[in-house]
Design a protein around this motif. Structure first.
Motif, mmCIF file in Angstrom:
data_model
loop_
_atom_site.group_PDB
_atom_site.id
_atom_site.type_symbol
_atom_site.label_atom_id
_atom_site.label_comp_id
_atom_site.label_asym_id
_atom_site.label_seq_id
_atom_site.Cartn_x
_atom_site.Cartn_y
_atom_site.Cartn_z
ATOM 1 N N SER A 1 0.933 -0.951 -0.141
ATOM 2 C CA SER A 1 -0.127 0.049 -0.023
ATOM 3 C C SER A 1 1.205 0.680 0.141
ATOM 4 O O SER A 1 1.926 1.142 0.476
ATOM 5 N N MET B 1 -3.989 7.336 -2.868
ATOM 6 C CA MET B 1 -3.861 6.057 -2.401
ATOM 7 C C MET B 1 -3.982 4.966 -2.864
ATOM 8 O O MET B 1 -5.303 4.999 -3.333
ATOM 9 N N THR C 1 -4.258 14.393 -2.760
ATOM 10 C CA THR C 1 -4.150 13.235 -2.207
ATOM 11 C C THR C 1 -4.319 11.100 -2.448
ATOM 12 O O THR C 1 -5.356 12.255 -3.535
ATOM 13 N N ASN D 1 0.939 12.320 -0.467
ATOM 14 C CA ASN D 1 -0.071 13.899 -0.072
ATOM 15 C C ASN D 1 1.155 14.648 -0.806
ATOM 16 O O ASN D 1 2.360 14.626 -1.026
ATOM 17 N N GLN E 1 0.061 5.777 0.228
ATOM 18 C CA GLN E 1 -0.688 6.465 0.767
ATOM 19 C C GLN E 1 0.514 7.853 0.393
ATOM 20 O O GLN E 1 1.291 8.257 0.730
ATOM 21 N N GLN F 1 -8.244 9.039 -4.835
ATOM 22 C CA GLN F 1 -8.015 10.189 -4.519
ATOM 23 C C GLN F 1 -8.725 11.858 -4.520
ATOM 24 O O GLN F 1 -10.077 11.479 -5.094
#
Length: 268
Positions: free
Chosen positions: A64, A214, A212, A68, A66, A262
Motif C-alpha cells: 500500500s 492512496m 492525495t 500527499n 499513501q 484520489q
C-alpha cells in the motif's frame, strides 16, 4: 543550428536517483515531466518509491502507499526517507520530496511479507470495454500536459478531456513509450496518468490538482502484453471545488493490479 537536447526517459530518471547520504537522494526532474507548474504526480510518487528501495534493501513486497501532494516542485529535488517501523513481516517507510520552495510530496509506503492464508480469491471482475485496437486517441490533436508526451493513451470508454461530456467515468489504455519502464516504479509512474474523471465534463480549461492518492497493490506479478494497462477513473462527487474519485489499474489480461482513491482540487 539548433542543438537537440535529449531529455531522460522514465527508466533513466529512476536510475538517476542516487543517495547523497544514508537517508537522502538527489535527482533533477526535467521539464517534460511537468504538469502545469509542478511535477506530474505519478513521477513524484515513483521517485519517492525509487528512493525508498534504493536506500532500504531486502524489503518485502509493496502492499500500500499513501501520497500527499503538498506543494509545487520541479528541477532539482531531494528525497529523504525514514523507517517508521520495521517488524518481522511489515515495514512502514516514509519519503519526503523537497524542492526550492520547500516540502512538495510526502509518501508512506507499506511493505508486507506473504504468508499462508485460507483465503485466496479475486473478488473483482474485469471490465468489458473495447480493447487497444478498438480505442481512439485520448488527447485530440496532440493536446495534453507536458508529461503526457511520455505515454501512449487511448480512450476505451468515456469522454475526451474538456469536451463538455456528461460522463464522469472513463477507461483508458495507457503504456510508457519508454520500453525499459517495466518495473513497479514504472507502474506507480503510469497509474496516475488518467486525468481527473470530471475533466471531460469541463467546457473550457481550468486548473486541477491532485491532493492525495492512496493505492493498494494487489499482485506481485505486474506483467502485461506490449506494455498496455487499462485504467479506470470514476468521480464519486464534485462539489465546493473538490472531487473524490475511485481508480483501478488492470493488466492486459484483466487482472486487477491496483485499487486506488484520489482527492482532487478543482478550479472550475
Amino acid at each position: 543550428m539548433t542543438q537537440h537536447i535529449k531529455t531522460p526517459s522514465f527508466s533513466e530518471l529512476m536510475s538517476a536517483v542516487k543517495p547523497a547520504s544514508d537517508e537522502k537522494s538527489l535527482v533533477n526532474i526535467p521539464a517534460n515531466w511537468m504538469q502545469g507548474r509542478t511535477t506530474y504526480g505519478g513521477m513524484s510518487a515513483a521517485l519517492c518509491y525509487q528512493a525508498v528501495i534504493t536506500q532500504h534493501k531486502d524489503l518485502p513486497p509493496l502492499r500500500s502507499a499513501q501520497v500527499n501532494f503538498i506543494g509545487p516542485v520541479g528541477g532539482s529535488v531531494s528525497i529523504e526517507t525514514k523507517v517508521m517501523r520495521r517488524g518481522r513481516s511489515v515495514a512502514y517507510i516514509s519519503a519526503e520530496m523537497t524542492g526550492e520552495k520547500g516540502l512538495a510530496t510526502h509518501a508512506v509506503f507499506c511493505f508486507g511479507e506473504s504468508r499462508e492464508s485460507r483465503l485466496n480469491k479475486d473478488f473483482s471482475v474485469a471490465p468489458n470495454v473495447p480493447n487497444v485496437e478498438q480505442s481512439a486517441e485520448f488527447f485530440k490533436s496532440g493536446l495534453g500536459p507536458s508529461f503526457a508526451s511520455n505515454y501512449d493513451c487511448l480512450l476505451s470508454k468515456g469522454g475526451h478531456p474538456i469536451s463538455g461530456s456528461s460522463e464522469h467515468e472513463h477507461y483508458i489504455w495507457v503504456r510508457h513509450k519508454d520500453q525499459n519502464a517495466n518495473d513497479l516504479s514504472a507502474l506507480i509512474g503510469i497509474a496516475d496518468m488518467p486525468p481527473p474523471a470530471v475533466l471531460p465534463m469541463f467546457n473550457d480549461f481550468a486548473p486541477i490538482s491532485s491532493m492525495t492518492w492512496m493505492m493498494n497493490f494487489l499482485s506481485e506479478d505486474i506483467s502485461t502484453d506490449d506494455g498496455w494497462f487499462l485504467m479506470r477513473s470514476a468521480a464519486e462527487d464534485a462539489k465546493q471545488g473538490y472531487s473524490s474519485q475511485d481508480m483501478q489499474v488492470w493488466n492486459s489480461a484483466g487482472k486487477l493490479l491496483i485499487s486506488a482513491q484520489q482527492s482532487v482540487a478543482l478550479f472550475y
